[in-house]
Every structure is written in structure tokens, then in C-alpha cells.
Design an enzyme around this catalytic site. Sequence first.
Site, PDB file in Angstrom:
ATOM      1  N   LYS A 107       9.445   9.128   1.380  1.00 55.35           N
ATOM      2  CA  LYS A 107       8.747   7.962   0.825  1.00 55.35           C
ATOM      3  C   LYS A 107       9.416   7.575  -0.477  1.00 55.35           C
ATOM      4  O   LYS A 107      10.000   8.429  -1.155  1.00 55.35           O
ATOM      5  CB  LYS A 107       7.279   8.298   0.555  1.00 55.35           C
ATOM      6  CG  LYS A 107       6.391   7.084   0.477  1.00 55.35           C
ATOM      7  CD  LYS A 107       5.983   6.617   1.849  1.00 55.35           C
ATOM      8  CE  LYS A 107       5.102   5.397   1.824  1.00 55.35           C
ATOM      9  NZ  LYS A 107       4.476   5.152   3.144  1.00 55.35           N
TER      10      LYS A 107
HETATM   11  P1  NAD Z   1      -0.069  -4.799   1.045  1.00 55.54           P
HETATM   12  O1  NAD Z   1       0.535  -4.823  -0.294  1.00 55.54           O
HETATM   13  O2  NAD Z   1       0.386  -5.754   2.084  1.00 55.54           O
HETATM   14  O3  NAD Z   1      -1.654  -4.991   0.945  1.00 55.54           O
HETATM   15  C1  NAD Z   1      -2.481  -4.257   0.108  1.00 55.54           C
HETATM   16  C2  NAD Z   1      -3.739  -5.103  -0.119  1.00 55.54           C
HETATM   17  O4  NAD Z   1      -4.683  -4.352  -0.863  1.00 55.54           O
HETATM   18  C3  NAD Z   1      -3.446  -6.369  -0.912  1.00 55.54           C
HETATM   19  O5  NAD Z   1      -4.096  -7.454  -0.293  1.00 55.54           O
HETATM   20  C4  NAD Z   1      -4.018  -6.055  -2.286  1.00 55.54           C
HETATM   21  O6  NAD Z   1      -4.446  -7.217  -2.978  1.00 55.54           O
HETATM   22  C5  NAD Z   1      -5.170  -5.152  -1.919  1.00 55.54           C
HETATM   23  N1  NAD Z   1      -5.596  -4.301  -3.031  1.00 55.54           N
HETATM   24  C6  NAD Z   1      -4.834  -3.733  -3.994  1.00 55.54           C
HETATM   25  N2  NAD Z   1      -5.585  -3.041  -4.843  1.00 55.54           N
HETATM   26  C7  NAD Z   1      -6.858  -3.155  -4.400  1.00 55.54           C
HETATM   27  C8  NAD Z   1      -8.107  -2.665  -4.851  1.00 55.54           C
HETATM   28  N3  NAD Z   1      -8.197  -1.908  -5.942  1.00 55.54           N
HETATM   29  N4  NAD Z   1      -9.212  -2.968  -4.134  1.00 55.54           N
HETATM   30  C9  NAD Z   1      -9.138  -3.735  -3.033  1.00 55.54           C
HETATM   31  N5  NAD Z   1      -7.983  -4.242  -2.564  1.00 55.54           N
HETATM   32  C10 NAD Z   1      -6.867  -3.950  -3.242  1.00 55.54           C
HETATM   33  O7  NAD Z   1       0.064  -3.286   1.548  1.00 55.54           O
HETATM   34  P2  NAD Z   1       0.015  -2.746   3.033  1.00 55.54           P
HETATM   35  O8  NAD Z   1       1.404  -2.674   3.531  1.00 55.54           O
HETATM   36  O9  NAD Z   1      -1.028  -3.466   3.800  1.00 55.54           O
HETATM   37  O10 NAD Z   1      -0.434  -1.238   2.760  1.00 55.54           O
HETATM   38  C11 NAD Z   1      -1.801  -0.875   2.581  1.00 55.54           C
HETATM   39  C12 NAD Z   1      -1.960   0.620   2.837  1.00 55.54           C
HETATM   40  O11 NAD Z   1      -1.498   0.912   4.159  1.00 55.54           O
HETATM   41  C13 NAD Z   1      -1.178   1.556   1.913  1.00 55.54           C
HETATM   42  O12 NAD Z   1      -1.916   2.737   1.723  1.00 55.54           O
HETATM   43  C14 NAD Z   1       0.065   1.869   2.714  1.00 55.54           C
HETATM   44  O13 NAD Z   1       0.657   3.094   2.334  1.00 55.54           O
HETATM   45  C15 NAD Z   1      -0.508   1.931   4.104  1.00 55.54           C
HETATM   46  N6  NAD Z   1       0.468   1.745   5.180  1.00 55.54           N
HETATM   47  C16 NAD Z   1       1.197   0.611   5.296  1.00 55.54           C
HETATM   48  C17 NAD Z   1       2.101   0.457   6.344  1.00 55.54           C
HETATM   49  C18 NAD Z   1       2.884  -0.815   6.574  1.00 55.54           C
HETATM   50  O14 NAD Z   1       3.525  -0.919   7.634  1.00 55.54           O
HETATM   51  N7  NAD Z   1       2.871  -1.781   5.694  1.00 55.54           N
HETATM   52  C19 NAD Z   1       2.279   1.500   7.264  1.00 55.54           C
HETATM   53  C20 NAD Z   1       1.519   2.657   7.126  1.00 55.54           C
HETATM   54  C21 NAD Z   1       0.618   2.763   6.084  1.00 55.54           C
END
Ligand code: NAD
Length: 476
Positions: A107
Site C-alpha cells: 500500500k
Molecule cells: P474516495 O476518495 O473516492 O471517497 C471517499 C469518500 O468519503 C469521499 O466522498 C469523501 O468525501 C468521504 N469522506 C471523507 N472523510 C469523511 C468523513 N469523515 N465522513 C464521511 N465521509 C467522508 O475513496 P474510495 O476509493 O471510495 O475509498 C473509500 C474506502 O474504500 C477507503 O477505505 C479505501 O481504502 C477503500 N477501498 C477503495 C478501493 C477502490 O477501488 N477505490 C478498493 C478497496 C478499498
Amino acid sequence: MSSRTEPSFRESVDLMFNRAVKLMDLPPGLEEKIRVCNATYTVRFGVRLRGAMHTFTGYRSVHSEHMEPVKGGIRYATGVNQDEVEALAALMTYKCALVEAPFGGSKGGLCIDPREYEEHELELITRRFAYELAKRDLIHPSQNVPAPDMGTGEREMAWIADQYARMNTTDINAKACVTGKPLNAGGISGRVEATGRGVQYALQEFFRHEEDKAAAGLSGKLDGKRVIVQGLGNVGYHAAKFLSEEDGSRIIGIIERDGGLFNAEGLDVEAVRNWIVKHDGVSGYPDAQFLENGAALLEEECDILIPAALEGVINLSNAERVKAPLIIEAANGPVTAGADEILRKKGCVIIPDMYANAGGVTVSYFEWVKNLSHIRFGRMQRRQEEARHQLVIDELQRLDDVMGNTWSMSPDFKDKYLKGAGELELVRSGLDDTMRAAYQSMREVWHSRDDVTDLRTAAYLVSIDKVAKSYHAKGL
Ligand code: NAD
């Protein structure tokens, strides 16, 4: 508020690992070898912006190299630190093992709020970060393959791929150095939606099993179930969209950075997403009640809670008040080890992160294979498949003609049957198959052992066993 102190994210992952590994019989020393993070590289680099030199701090952590390349996203957020990337890298190891994606865990992260920079500035920063990692083989098609995570997406992945290609001009597999790229830069159909789509497939699979639903006190189908989602970013938005549009679930709550929205009748996910894009938050959205303290919605009555933003949001301070009977961890580490214990005692079923959000790495695996094979999935067989289906349709048509009014083909059968599978259909089918198979492997352990009472422990047992076997195969 509990007087117990909360461990760090990495300690929390380790505690959950320890709880599971106690139930295994691993050779001496192997337990520690699997648990520890192999290496974490910290880089501080300067970029000239707005007439001054700005210094940025980034990390790339490699948790386990039992399989190579290692794989894991790159996160852009101000809170990024070594403990966090190490926890996330460990989760990647277990996740890849669980869904049988042939990678070790890694990561990366950069301490930056991407919203504070112009696009061309972000490109300079990303290219420089990619340069620092690539020159140490921490970005490399056969060694270390990043992907998007919080704060990054297709655009950043395209810059990283291009930066690697500039540094390795004769590498025919250069595009496989990173996944999550746009389609026109070597990406694959269905990658952007993949993690949210995987959350949907995971819930569909859960709802196929009466015994599992009963463990959460639920029954029936996803149709009409009340869902609360935290974070309407890539993962949360796609999960909420597919669950409401395709499974008939009702999204009654959405929590974002600036607050939460609640509507017992159900929120229009697309409209909320458009509002966020336009207004940089959910505040002011007309068709819902707005709560300044959005996190309070984590404690609201619902059938399914989907934390899809940050780690540690369900912790010792609020776990006791969380009412959802089913939590699916779309984010990595949203439930701390202490909260996990409280929720388990309350009878809440948690579909763990290492399984729930594995859709992203699964489709990343497909993209990596596509890049190495240099051909789009379905390109060779699609028309041939359609031609064979045409033969069947022609025969059925003959039957249709002679049977008159007594028999005829169903109205849309012909169109549906004739269509051969393109890349998107194949990717979704591969993802669905992966999510079903991984769930089966977890539930088998969950229901067959008296000492395993939750899905997270079952998931750890399945994945640690696979990692241990791969060490064993190497003679270690
Ligand atoms: P992203 O940046 O697209 O979205 C995150 C969202 O959460 C945003 O809309 C942001 O405004 C919101 N946010 C941030 N802080 C917040 C808070 N305190 N309260 C409420 N909302 C809040 O990120 P993502 O890619 O959707 O990732 C989200 C989670 O999923 C992370 O934990 C990431 O590790 C995990 N994840 C993502 C992927 C991927 O393919 N993108 C894959 C596996 C896991």
C-alpha cells in the site's frame, strides 16, 4: 465513552490477526513472519509550485512478498502515515489470498489534500512521487503494482503509468505497472465501479443463505432493505447506486464530510452525488433532513450499514449505540478491534473489509492480465459465440413458424441470447464468481467450526492458511 484505549489501525489489524491465528496450528515462527510488514519506504521530495519549493512526504509499504508482484492502492489524504499504510498493506495480503488474486500485499500513500491543488500541480506531484517509487522498483509490472484508493482515481493512475513508461522506454509490459487506468490508457471496463459492484455481489451472496441472514436477525431479500452509507466516493457511490437501482434497497442515510442526509423514504443516490459534485458537500440538499453531525447516522436504525469512507469510524466511543444488525465494511478498517468485540457480543454480523471491498483488487487483477496479454477480453470469441447462438435462433425461428399460435419465442429472448459477452460482461461475471467463491470459503469455516463465531475470523483463517501454504511450497 469507554475507559479502554483504542489501538492504532495497524495494532487493530494485528489484534484481529492474532485472534484468528490462535485457532491455527502454524509451524513455529511462521505466525510472526506472516504478521509483520516486510518493509516501508518513506520518501520526502520537493516540487516547485506557485514560485516556491514544496516538500511532500509519501510512503510505500510492502507487507508480504510470498507472491509477486505485490499489490495495493495509493492514497492521497492529509492523515496518511506509516502506521496506516502498514495496516492497509497487511489487509492487502489477506485480501489477495482470500480472493485468490496472485499477489502479495502492499500500500502507498501521500500526505496531501488533493482538493487544495490545481490539476496541473497534482500531475507534477504525482509524476514526481511515481518517479521516486519507480526508481526503487516500488512501481514495476512484476514487482509492485499500485491502484487507486482514497483521493486518487483513473487520472492519477494514467500519470503514474505514463511516468513509468517514460523511465522504461523498452518495457513492452509497461502498462501493467499500475491498475485502475482509464480505458484509453490500458484500463479495463468495469474497474471504476468494481469495488462498489463487489460490495453489491457480496450482499447478494449473503442474502442467498437463510442461515446467515438469520444470524443477523434478517430475512427476505435485499429489496426494501434500509441502508445507510458513509462516504459517497468511488466505493460508496457505486455500492449505493447498484443496491438501490438493481436490488431495490432503500438508501435512507448518506454520511459525508460535512454532515449527513436522512430520508426514511429513500434518497436518490444519483441526485445526491450530483449535489456533492456541484456544492462540495451534502449540506443544502433539498429532499432530506440534514444533520450537521453526520456520524450520528452510524447509530440510526437500519438493516445494513455500509461504512465506505475511512478507518476507525466505528470504535469504542460509539459501537455500543450502533443498531445495524448487518455491517459490510466497504472501507478498509472502519471497525476497530475493540468495536468489533462489542458488536459481536451484540449479535451484529460484520462482513469484513478484506472480503467486502476485494472487488477492486479482483478487477485490477483482470486489468493486469489484460495488460500482460495485450488483448481485450472477449475479442477472440465474441462474434464466434454470437454466430453459434444465431444457429440456435434460426432453428427456433423455424419452429416458431410452424407452430403458429401454439408456441413462440419470448419477446426479448432473441436479443438477449444473441448478444455475445464483451469485456464488461466478462469482468462482471469474473467478479461475481470471485465474490461468491470467496464467501463460500469463509462461510464454510464459519459454520463448520465451533470456535469460529464470526466472518472476520473465518476470513483470516482462510487467507492465513493460503499464505502459510505458499510459504510452505517455497520450502520455508
Ligand atoms: P474516495 O476518495 O473516492 O471517497 C471517499 C469518500 O468519503 C469521499 O466522498 C469523501 O468525501 C468521504 N469522506 C471523507 N472523510 C469523511 C468523513 N469523515 N465522513 C464521511 N465521509 C467522508 O475513496 P474510495 O476509493 O471510495 O475509498 C473509500 C474506502 O474504500 C477507503 O477505505 C479505501 O481504502 C477503500 N477501498 C477503495 C478501493 C477502490 O477501488 N477505490 C478498493 C478497496 C478499498
